[in-house]
Write an enzyme that holds these catalytic residues in place. Structure first.
Site, PDB file in Angstrom:
ATOM      1  N   ASP A 181     -32.133 -52.987   0.083  1.00 50.39           N
ATOM      2  CA  ASP A 181     -33.000 -54.077  -0.377  1.00 50.39           C
ATOM      3  C   ASP A 181     -32.087 -55.242  -0.783  1.00 50.39           C
ATOM      4  OD1 ASP A 181     -35.432 -55.268  -1.273  1.00 50.39           O
ATOM      5  OD2 ASP A 181     -35.143 -54.481  -3.275  1.00 50.39           O
ATOM      6  N   ARG A 215     -43.986 -39.969  -1.480  1.00 54.82           N
ATOM      7  CA  ARG A 215     -42.803 -39.527  -0.718  1.00 54.82           C
ATOM      8  C   ARG A 215     -43.195 -38.598   0.429  1.00 54.82           C
ATOM      9  NH1 ARG A 215     -38.190 -40.972  -3.701  1.00 54.82           N
ATOM     10  NH2 ARG A 215     -38.379 -40.781  -5.959  1.00 54.82           N
ATOM     11  N   PHE A 228     -43.362 -53.902  -0.263  1.00 61.37           N
ATOM     12  CA  PHE A 228     -42.929 -52.655  -0.881  1.00 61.37           C
ATOM     13  C   PHE A 228     -43.374 -51.479  -0.023  1.00 61.37           C
ATOM     14  CE2 PHE A 228     -42.309 -49.249  -3.889  1.00 61.37           C
ATOM     15  CZ  PHE A 228     -41.076 -49.615  -4.415  1.00 61.37           C
ATOM     16  N   GLU A 285     -28.875 -43.890   3.202  1.00 63.76           N
ATOM     17  CA  GLU A 285     -29.828 -44.501   2.269  1.00 63.76           C
ATOM     18  C   GLU A 285     -31.219 -44.602   2.894  1.00 63.76           C
ATOM     19  OE1 GLU A 285     -30.825 -45.302  -0.452  1.00 63.76           O
ATOM     20  OE2 GLU A 285     -29.378 -46.307  -1.739  1.00 63.76           O
ATOM     21  N   ASP A 286     -32.233 -44.684   2.041  1.00 64.56           N
ATOM     22  CA  ASP A 286     -33.579 -44.904   2.541  1.00 64.56           C
ATOM     23  C   ASP A 286     -33.784 -46.375   2.904  1.00 64.56           C
ATOM     24  OD1 ASP A 286     -33.404 -45.703  -0.132  1.00 64.56           O
ATOM     25  OD2 ASP A 286     -35.304 -44.803  -0.745  1.00 64.56           O
TER      26      ASP A 286
HETATM   27  P1  IMP Z   1     -31.048 -52.267  -3.697  1.00 62.53           P
HETATM   28  O1  IMP Z   1     -29.964 -51.871  -4.633  1.00 62.53           O
HETATM   29  O2  IMP Z   1     -31.788 -53.491  -4.173  1.00 62.53           O
HETATM   30  O3  IMP Z   1     -30.576 -52.433  -2.257  1.00 62.53           O
HETATM   31  O4  IMP Z   1     -32.164 -51.175  -3.750  1.00 62.53           O
HETATM   32  C1  IMP Z   1     -32.001 -49.974  -3.213  1.00 62.53           C
HETATM   33  C2  IMP Z   1     -32.987 -48.973  -3.782  1.00 62.53           C
HETATM   34  O5  IMP Z   1     -34.167 -49.554  -4.341  1.00 62.53           O
HETATM   35  C3  IMP Z   1     -33.444 -48.106  -2.651  1.00 62.53           C
HETATM   36  O6  IMP Z   1     -32.570 -47.031  -2.427  1.00 62.53           O
HETATM   37  C4  IMP Z   1     -34.806 -47.665  -3.134  1.00 62.53           C
HETATM   38  O7  IMP Z   1     -34.666 -46.524  -3.965  1.00 62.53           O
HETATM   39  C5  IMP Z   1     -35.318 -48.803  -3.958  1.00 62.53           C
HETATM   40  N1  IMP Z   1     -36.205 -49.664  -3.140  1.00 62.53           N
HETATM   41  C6  IMP Z   1     -35.989 -50.931  -2.753  1.00 62.53           C
HETATM   42  N2  IMP Z   1     -36.998 -51.406  -2.019  1.00 62.53           N
HETATM   43  C7  IMP Z   1     -37.901 -50.394  -1.919  1.00 62.53           C
HETATM   44  C8  IMP Z   1     -39.175 -50.262  -1.252  1.00 62.53           C
HETATM   45  O8  IMP Z   1     -39.714 -51.167  -0.584  1.00 62.53           O
HETATM   46  N3  IMP Z   1     -39.793 -49.072  -1.399  1.00 62.53           N
HETATM   47  C9  IMP Z   1     -39.252 -48.030  -2.112  1.00 62.53           C
HETATM   48  N4  IMP Z   1     -38.052 -48.105  -2.732  1.00 62.53           N
HETATM   49  C10 IMP Z   1     -37.399 -49.284  -2.645  1.00 62.53           C
HETATM   50 MG    MG Z   2     -32.897 -45.117  -3.220  1.00 67.00          MG
END
Ligand code: IMP
Ligand code: MG
Length: 174
Positions: free
Chosen positions: A99, A161, A148, A95-96
């Site tokens: 969050d 990106r 962010f 994963e990137d």
């Molecule tokens: P989660 O389900 O809340 O953990 O969110 C995961 C996804 O939200 C990541 O794979 C990203 O695609 C997107 N995301 C969450 N925070 C960021 C950020 O700070 N920058 C860019 N994408 C984010």
């Molecule tokens: Mg993502």
């Protein structure tokens, strides 16, 4: 949208190389399936696999998370599924950013039902202050504050990106 550099390309490269070496050691010659989650992790995954000295297969997962651009709703839909079975394979989900944890938690549960030999998670970034579902990250690049982040694969409305470093979106409205 203005952005402020956060983590430079050299620092990212050194950390990604470390993670690749750790993976190489941990899997001790076993085959591996690396599963990047599109699109955010494509650059991280591309660099990471170049530091994994094992027989590696790559297979992609495409996901759509319902919610607005900056908030994950936790409702995740797989839009592109793996092209091969992972049954009996050692799998690393890439994963990137973790969050809230909702996306990784969902994908981990989904992949686990396919009976891989093992399933681990690698994430470039983690925002622990935003955790809603605790997830174990086996290979983590960097911990970040509740800001962010864009660049090195991560987007804001599909932009940034291609930045070779990680940056913070600074506009108040972002
Ligand atoms: P989660 O389900 O809340 O953990 O969110 C995961 C996804 O939200 C990541 O794979 C990203 O695609 C997107 N995301 C969450 N925070 C960021 C950020 O700070 N920058 C860019 N994408 C984010
Ligand atoms: Mg993502």
């Amino acid at each position: 949208m203005p952005t402020t550099p956060l983590i430079d390309a050299g620092t990212i490269a050194r950390r990604v190389a470390e993670l690749g070496r750790a993976i190489t050691e941990d899997y001790g010659g076993q085959d591996l399936v690396v599963v990047p989650v599109l699109k955010g992790s494509y650059m991280f995954a591309a660099d990471l696999v170049r530091h994994i000295d094992l027989d590696v297969a790559i297979d992609f997962l495409g996901v759509r998370s319902y919610g607005n651009q900056q908030e994950s709703s936790g409702v995740v839909q797989i839009t592109t599924d793996l092209s091969h079975s992972i049954e009996g394979k050692h799998v690393i989900l890439v994963e990137d950013i973790v969050d809230t944890g909702l996306t990784v938690a969902y994908l981990h549960e989904n992949l686990a039902t396919r009976q891989p030999a093992s399933l681990k998670v690698a994430s470039l970034l983690h925002k622990p202050s935003r955790t809603r579902v605790p997830v174990e990250i086996d290979y983590l690049g960097f911990t970040v504050d509740d800001v962010f982040i864009v660049g090195y694969g991560l987007d804001f409305a599909q932009k940034y990106r291609n930045l070779p470093y990680l940056a913070v979106v600074t506009d108040d409205e972002a």
